[in-house]
Write an enzyme that holds these catalytic residues in place. Structure first.
Site, PDB file in Angstrom:
ATOM      1  N   ASP A   1      47.387  65.206  87.627  1.00 42.99           N
ATOM      2  CA  ASP A   1      47.062  66.589  87.273  1.00 42.99           C
ATOM      3  C   ASP A   1      45.558  66.818  87.082  1.00 42.99           C
ATOM      4  O   ASP A   1      45.133  67.960  86.880  1.00 42.99           O
ATOM      5  CB  ASP A   1      47.806  67.012  85.995  1.00 42.99           C
ATOM      6  CG  ASP A   1      49.250  67.398  86.273  1.00 42.99           C
ATOM      7  OD1 ASP A   1      49.634  67.475  87.460  1.00 42.99           O
ATOM      8  OD2 ASP A   1      50.012  67.627  85.312  1.00 42.99           O
TER       9      ASP A   1
ATOM     10  N   ARG B   1      50.067  79.758  85.211  1.00 43.97           N
ATOM     11  CA  ARG B   1      51.232  78.949  84.824  1.00 43.97           C
ATOM     12  C   ARG B   1      50.840  77.834  83.853  1.00 43.97           C
ATOM     13  O   ARG B   1      51.706  77.323  83.135  1.00 43.97           O
ATOM     14  CB  ARG B   1      51.886  78.325  86.060  1.00 43.97           C
ATOM     15  CG  ARG B   1      52.596  79.319  86.972  1.00 43.97           C
ATOM     16  CD  ARG B   1      53.325  78.623  88.106  1.00 43.97           C
ATOM     17  NE  ARG B   1      54.114  77.528  87.583  1.00 43.97           N
ATOM     18  CZ  ARG B   1      54.069  76.277  88.034  1.00 43.97           C
ATOM     19  NH1 ARG B   1      53.274  75.965  89.035  1.00 43.97           N
ATOM     20  NH2 ARG B   1      54.810  75.344  87.495  1.00 43.97           N
TER      21      ARG B   1
ATOM     22  N   ARG C   1      59.739  66.155  94.704  1.00 41.51           N
ATOM     23  CA  ARG C   1      59.937  65.607  93.361  1.00 41.51           C
ATOM     24  C   ARG C   1      61.447  65.615  93.133  1.00 41.51           C
ATOM     25  O   ARG C   1      61.984  66.482  92.460  1.00 41.51           O
ATOM     26  CB  ARG C   1      59.199  66.453  92.322  1.00 41.51           C
ATOM     27  CG  ARG C   1      57.693  66.369  92.487  1.00 41.51           C
ATOM     28  CD  ARG C   1      56.953  67.009  91.357  1.00 41.51           C
ATOM     29  NE  ARG C   1      56.844  68.447  91.544  1.00 41.51           N
ATOM     30  CZ  ARG C   1      56.136  69.240  90.757  1.00 41.51           C
ATOM     31  NH1 ARG C   1      55.476  68.732  89.732  1.00 41.51           N
ATOM     32  NH2 ARG C   1      56.060  70.532  90.968  1.00 41.51           N
TER      33      ARG C   1
ATOM     34  N   CYS D   1      55.469  74.395  92.041  1.00 41.74           N
ATOM     35  CA  CYS D   1      54.343  74.202  92.954  1.00 41.74           C
ATOM     36  C   CYS D   1      54.754  73.406  94.192  1.00 41.74           C
ATOM     37  O   CYS D   1      55.551  72.476  94.108  1.00 41.74           O
ATOM     38  CB  CYS D   1      53.215  73.453  92.241  1.00 41.74           C
ATOM     39  SG  CYS D   1      52.296  74.464  91.072  1.00 41.74           S
TER      40      CYS D   1
ATOM     41  N   LYS E   1      51.440  72.518  77.787  1.00 38.72           N
ATOM     42  CA  LYS E   1      52.555  73.080  78.563  1.00 38.72           C
ATOM     43  C   LYS E   1      53.617  72.026  78.839  1.00 38.72           C
ATOM     44  O   LYS E   1      54.817  72.276  78.680  1.00 38.72           O
ATOM     45  CB  LYS E   1      52.027  73.641  79.883  1.00 38.72           C
ATOM     46  CG  LYS E   1      53.109  74.077  80.857  1.00 38.72           C
ATOM     47  CD  LYS E   1      52.538  74.545  82.180  1.00 38.72           C
ATOM     48  CE  LYS E   1      52.375  73.441  83.184  1.00 38.72           C
ATOM     49  NZ  LYS E   1      53.481  73.345  84.156  1.00 38.72           N
ATOM     50  N   ASN E   2      53.179  70.828  79.256  1.00 37.92           N
ATOM     51  CA  ASN E   2      54.132  69.799  79.667  1.00 37.92           C
ATOM     52  C   ASN E   2      54.834  69.129  78.493  1.00 37.92           C
ATOM     53  O   ASN E   2      55.733  68.311  78.705  1.00 37.92           O
ATOM     54  CB  ASN E   2      53.426  68.746  80.530  1.00 37.92           C
ATOM     55  CG  ASN E   2      53.046  69.292  81.895  1.00 37.92           C
ATOM     56  OD1 ASN E   2      53.613  70.280  82.355  1.00 37.92           O
ATOM     57  ND2 ASN E   2      52.070  68.668  82.536  1.00 37.92           N
TER      58      ASN E   2
END
Length: 421
Positions: A308, A400, A122, A117, A22-23
């Protein structure tokens, strides 16, 4: 709203194929805005965040074609709407990644301040500071970043990030690909996903060196071509399934992975007593039926232990033999799963950004509520190791970032099912 119902206590055993990251997929999809020809991206995971990014690109005017294997073809030559609206951006922080490409190629971008989230601040100010240094006029007004490049092209600069930022590194690397002259990014993020984005840009004709180090150099070019690219495997998904094997005292093989990207986790699994076997594109973890040993972790930017994976290792330590500490150095609000784990019988005491954990032989199933993506994963893992039934609510968070999570766990022998309410 969906929830997962887990009957725990079974050792997991089997193989699971890991999806695309995903990232990596999200910045690569944003980078298609830079291309003057069609781009086809393969190994794209079927996730809520990915469909949100596709919707955002479509709203900007890009034309997308998706086949049954989630190969995504993007034609950005029809972009005519340079606004990333709040309705989409509020659900996904990665939406900020369209700012650099839009500004570099089209000279203008209005991007809503991002959501995502609730794991702490951030700030996007590092992105904006760098783009201003490259010649962009930027104001933040009515909840939107309004950016323009009145002189036509951004200017290459030597930039030093105050702190390591993954999305900041990615955003500025994309912007610099079409800037005039050389850009040098110092204190750049070293994550494999940053390298994957750089490789994608290079394949389209960008001139980038140093990705994967703290200094990245980008020589701007006039335009980028199209092409095709396969997204790297998801190291966090791989780590999550390996952790599930460890805390259920099982044996799990993850396939279609890059073992080199998992080294910080693999060292911790071995410390926990797991036998680790590596292949070219697979990793096997085998606990030989033994309870894991407690392992202390401290999160830090790559190549150190990833934030993560913190919640998943918290669940591991909750059932491990011995005492451990988990220190969170990246996000100040990423211990929201602790209270839920305590409801299941975990012995955890918080002291600032450190959790002190004394492992218990067994957790007990309970209704728990997910608060963010990785917290969801940690609670699911705890449920897999607990006696009795665990109900994990608000699993839209987990959707997600994990593709078909209940199907993959079922293939490993877990008793897990989704229920819509």
């Amino acid at each position: 709203m969906d929830k997962l119902i887990i009957a725990g206590g079974k050792p997991l055993k089997g193989e699971v194929i890991i999806s695309g990251a995903k990232n990596a997929a999200l910045p690569i999809m944003a980078a298609t805005l830079l291309a003057s020809d069609n781009v086809t991206i393969s190994n794209v995971p079927h996730l809520k965040d990915v469909t949100t990014m596709m919707e955002l690109l479509g709203q900007l005017g890009a034309q997308l074609v998706v086949d049954e294997k989630m190969n995504v073809q993007v034609d950005a030559n029809h972009v005519n709407e340079l606004v990333a609206p709040y309705e989409l951006v509020k659900t996904m922080r990665a939406s900020i990644l369209v700012l650099g490409p839009m500004l570099a190629r089209f000279g203008k971008a209005d991007v809503s301040l991002p959501g995502g989230c609730a794991i702490g601040t951030r700030p996007v100010d590092l992105h904006l500071k760098a783009l201003k240094a490259m010649g962009a006029d930027i104001v933040v007004k009515n909840g939107y970043i309004k950016a323009q490049c009145k002189r036509g092209r951004l200017l290459g600069k030597t930039l030093v990030f105050d702190t390591v930022t993954v999305t900041g590194t990615e955003n500025i690397m994309m912007a610099a690909a079409l800037a005039e002259g050389k850009t040098i990014l110092k204190n750049a993020a070293r994550e494999p996903e940053v390298v994957d984005l750089a490789n994608f840009l290079i394949q389209m004709g960008a001139k980038i060196t140093g990705a994967g180090t703290h200094t990245i150099e980008i020589d701007g070019v006039e335009s980028l071509a199209g092409g095709s690219y396969s997204v790297m495997p998801d190291r966090i998904e791989a780590g999550t399934y390996l952790t599930a094997g460890a805390l259920t005292r099982g044996q799990v093989t993850v396939k279609q992975v890059k073992p080199d990207n998992l080294l910080s986790m693999l060292c911790k699994f071995e410390e926990a007593g797991a036998a680790i076997t590596l292949g070219e594109d697979w990793v096997t973890l085998d606990m030989h039926g033994a309870r894991p040993e407690a392992v202390s972790i401290s999160t830090a930017p790559y190549p150190a232990f990833p934030t993560d994976m913190q919640a998943q290792f918290m669940a591991l330590n909750a059932v491990a033999d011995g005492a451990s500490s988990v220190t969170e150095n990246i996000f100040e609000n990423r211990f929201m799963h602790v209270q839920e784990l305590q409801r299941m019988g975990a012995q955890i005491r918080l002291n600032g950004n450190t959790a002190m954990i004394t492992g218990v032989e067994r957790l007990t199933g309970a209704p728990v509520m997910a608060t963010d993506l990785r917290a969801s994963a940690g609670l699911i893992l705890a449920g897999l190791a607990a006696d009795g039934e665990t109900h994990v609510e608000r699993i839209y968070h987990v959707d997600r970032g994990y593709e078909r999570i209940e199907e993959k766990f079922s293939m490993l022998g877990a008793d897990i099912k989704r229920r819509s309410e």
